[in-house]
Design an enzyme around this catalytic site. Structure first.
Site, PDB file in Angstrom:
ATOM      1  N   ASP A   9       0.846  -1.160   0.059  1.00 50.65           N
ATOM      2  CA  ASP A   9      -0.127   0.210   0.039  1.00 50.65           C
ATOM      3  C   ASP A   9       1.012   1.288  -0.090  1.00 50.65           C
ATOM      4  O   ASP A   9       1.267   1.690   1.011  1.00 50.65           O
ATOM      5  CB  ASP A   9      -0.997  -0.147   1.283  1.00 50.65           C
ATOM      6  CG  ASP A   9      -1.950  -1.137   1.031  1.00 50.65           C
ATOM      7  OD1 ASP A   9      -1.658  -2.117   0.507  1.00 50.65           O
ATOM      8  OD2 ASP A   9      -3.040  -0.854   1.724  1.00 50.65           O
ATOM      9  N   LYS A  23      -6.921   3.206  -3.513  1.00 48.96           N
ATOM     10  CA  LYS A  23      -7.285   3.238  -2.052  1.00 48.96           C
ATOM     11  C   LYS A  23      -7.522   4.719  -1.536  1.00 48.96           C
ATOM     12  O   LYS A  23      -6.886   5.847  -1.900  1.00 48.96           O
ATOM     13  CB  LYS A  23      -6.203   2.651  -1.264  1.00 48.96           C
ATOM     14  CG  LYS A  23      -6.528   2.847   0.138  1.00 48.96           C
ATOM     15  CD  LYS A  23      -5.231   1.925   0.802  1.00 48.96           C
ATOM     16  CE  LYS A  23      -5.229   1.930   2.314  1.00 48.96           C
ATOM     17  NZ  LYS A  23      -4.387   1.220   3.245  1.00 48.96           N
ATOM     18  N   LYS A  78     -10.552   0.370  -2.710  1.00 48.65           N
ATOM     19  CA  LYS A  78     -10.155   0.009  -1.070  1.00 48.65           C
ATOM     20  C   LYS A  78     -10.435   1.354  -0.393  1.00 48.65           C
ATOM     21  O   LYS A  78      -9.561   2.088  -0.239  1.00 48.65           O
ATOM     22  CB  LYS A  78      -8.910  -0.456  -0.599  1.00 48.65           C
ATOM     23  CG  LYS A  78      -8.791  -0.574   0.634  1.00 48.65           C
ATOM     24  CD  LYS A  78      -7.199  -1.289   1.103  1.00 48.65           C
ATOM     25  CE  LYS A  78      -7.011  -1.373   2.545  1.00 48.65           C
ATOM     26  NZ  LYS A  78      -5.611  -1.824   2.888  1.00 48.65           N
TER      27      LYS A  78
END
Length: 327
Positions: free
Chosen positions: A159, A227, A263
Site C-alpha cells: 500500500d 485506495k 479500497k
C-alpha cells in the site's frame, strides 16, 4: 446522477500517447468529465438508504468480513500484537468455524516477517504500507527501498502513498513515474510480484475532480487497487469519494478491458456502513467487484462489529464487544 462519459479509447489502450510528457498527461486528466459534487453526494446518500433482507444481510456480513484488511499502523506495534492480529484474521470467531477469514493483515514493513510466519499458506494475505507512509515525504530511492524490504520480507500486497504535494502542484508525470517505479519494486528477486494499492489521501485532494484524476493516473500507471486514505487524515473514506472511484474503475474497464480494485480505508467502523459500501459497489461498478480480489475495507475496528452482527443473526442473541478481542 448520470454516469460520466468514458474517454474514448480502444480496449488494451496503453496510454503511451498520453504519458509522454507532463503537458499531455495534464491535458488528458483535465479533459476527464467533471464531477457534479452535489449529484455525487445525493446519489451516495440515496444508495445509503437501501435496505436488504435477512438472507442477503447474512451474505453481506460474511462478504464484508472476507474483504477486511485487518490493520494496525501504530508506533507502539509489537511482534506480539501483530501475531495476535494475524491469528484473528485467520479465525475471526474461534467459537464458530463457519466464520470466514479476513482478506489480509496490514502492517508496517518491519512487522511483515512476523505476520507472514503466523499466516503461512492460510490464504490470508500480508499487506504492508510503504513509500514513507503516511506522508510520502521521502526521496524516491528511500521509497523504493522501503517497498523492496517489505516484499523481500514476504509482503503479498504493498500500500503506497502518492506525493500529494506533487499532485496538487500539477506535477502529474512525477506522480505517474513514481507509481510505475514502485510497481517495479514490488517484484521480488524470485519473480514473485506483490499487488500494488495506491493511496490518494483523499482528505487532502480537496475536490472530487481531483479524486477522479488521481484514480485515472494511478490506474494508467499500473496500480492494482486504488485506495482512499491512510487513516491518519480526516476526512478519510466517504461514500461520495468512493462513488467517484468506483465510477473510475468501471469506466477504466470499459476503456481498456482491465479491472482495478477499490479500497476505502479509515473511519468505516460499523456493519451498517460496510453494507452501504457493498450496495454502492454493486450499483455503481457492478457485481464483478463484489469480491475480495477487487474490493477491500481498510479497517481496525470494523471486524468486531461485523462479528457481533453475525453472531446476532446466527444465534438470535447480541454479543457485546467484550466477546471479541480488542485490536
Amino acid at each position: 446522477m448520470p454516469a460520466p462519459a468514458t474517454p474514448e479509447a480502444p480496449a488494451g489502450w496503453d496510454f503511451s500517447d498520453v504519458v509522454g510528457s507532463d503537458s499531455s498527461l495534464r491535458r488528458f486528466l483535465h479533459g476527464l468529465p467533471g464531477v457534479d459534487q452535489v449529484g455525487a453526494e445525493a446519489r451516495a446518500a440515496q444508495l445509503g438508504t437501501r435496505s436488504i433482507k435477512t438472507t442477503a444481510k447474512a451474505f453481506a456480513l460474511d462478504l464484508a468480513i472476507r474483504m477486511v484488511d485487518l490493520t494496525t499502523l501504530e508506533g507502539q506495534d509489537t511482534p506480539g500484537k501483530v501475531r495476535a492480529l494475524a491469528a484473528k484474521a485467520m479465525r475471526p470467531d474461534p467459537s464458530d468455524p463457519t466464520c470466514p477469514p479476513a482478506a489480509a493483515v496490514c502492517v508496517y514493513p518491519d512487522m511483515v516477517a512476523d505476520v507472514k510466519q503466523v499466516l503461512g499458506d492460510s490464504g490470508v494475505k500480508v499487506a504492508s504500507v510503504a513509500t514513507a507512509f503516511p506522508s510520502g515525504r521521502a526521496a524516491l530511492d528511500v521509497k523504493l527501498a522501503d517497498t523492496r524490504d517489505a516484499v523481500a520480507a514476504g509482503a503479498d500486497e504493498i500500500d503506497m502513498v502518492i506525493d500529494r504535494g506533487a499532485f496538487l502542484s500539477g506535477r502529474y508525470l512525477q506522480v505517474f513515474e513514481e507509481i510505475v517505479a514502485v510497481r517495479e519494486a514490488c517484484t521480488a528477486a524470485d519473480g514473485r510480484e506483490a499487488h500494488l494499492k495506491v493511496i490518494f489521501e483523499t482528505g487532502e485532494l480537496q475536490t472530487l475532480d481531483n479524486v477522479r484524476r488521481a484514480s485515472w493516473l494511478a490506474m494508467m500507471a499500473g496500480g492494482h487497487f486504488i485506495k482512499t486514505s491512510t487513516g491518519k487524515v480526516q476526512p478519510a473514506a466517504t461514500l461520495p469519494v468512493t462513488l467517484v472511484m468506483l465510477e473510475a474503475v468501471r469506466d477504466f474497464r470499459e476503456a481498456t478491458g482491465q479491472m482495478v480494485g477499490v479500497k476505502p480505508a479509515g473511519g468505516i467502523r460499523s456493519s451498517k456502513d460496510a453494507i452501504k459500501y457493498l450496495v454502492m459497489v454493486n450499483e455503481v461498478a457492478g457485481a464483478d467487484w463484489l469480491d475480495p480480489d477487487w474490493f477491500r475495507f481498510g479497517a481496525s475496528t470494523l471486524l468486531n462489529d461485523l462479528l457481533m452482527q453475525r453472531t446476532k443473526m446466527t444465534t438470535g442473541r447480541y454479543s457485546g464487544p467484550d466477546y471479541f478481542t480488542l485490536d
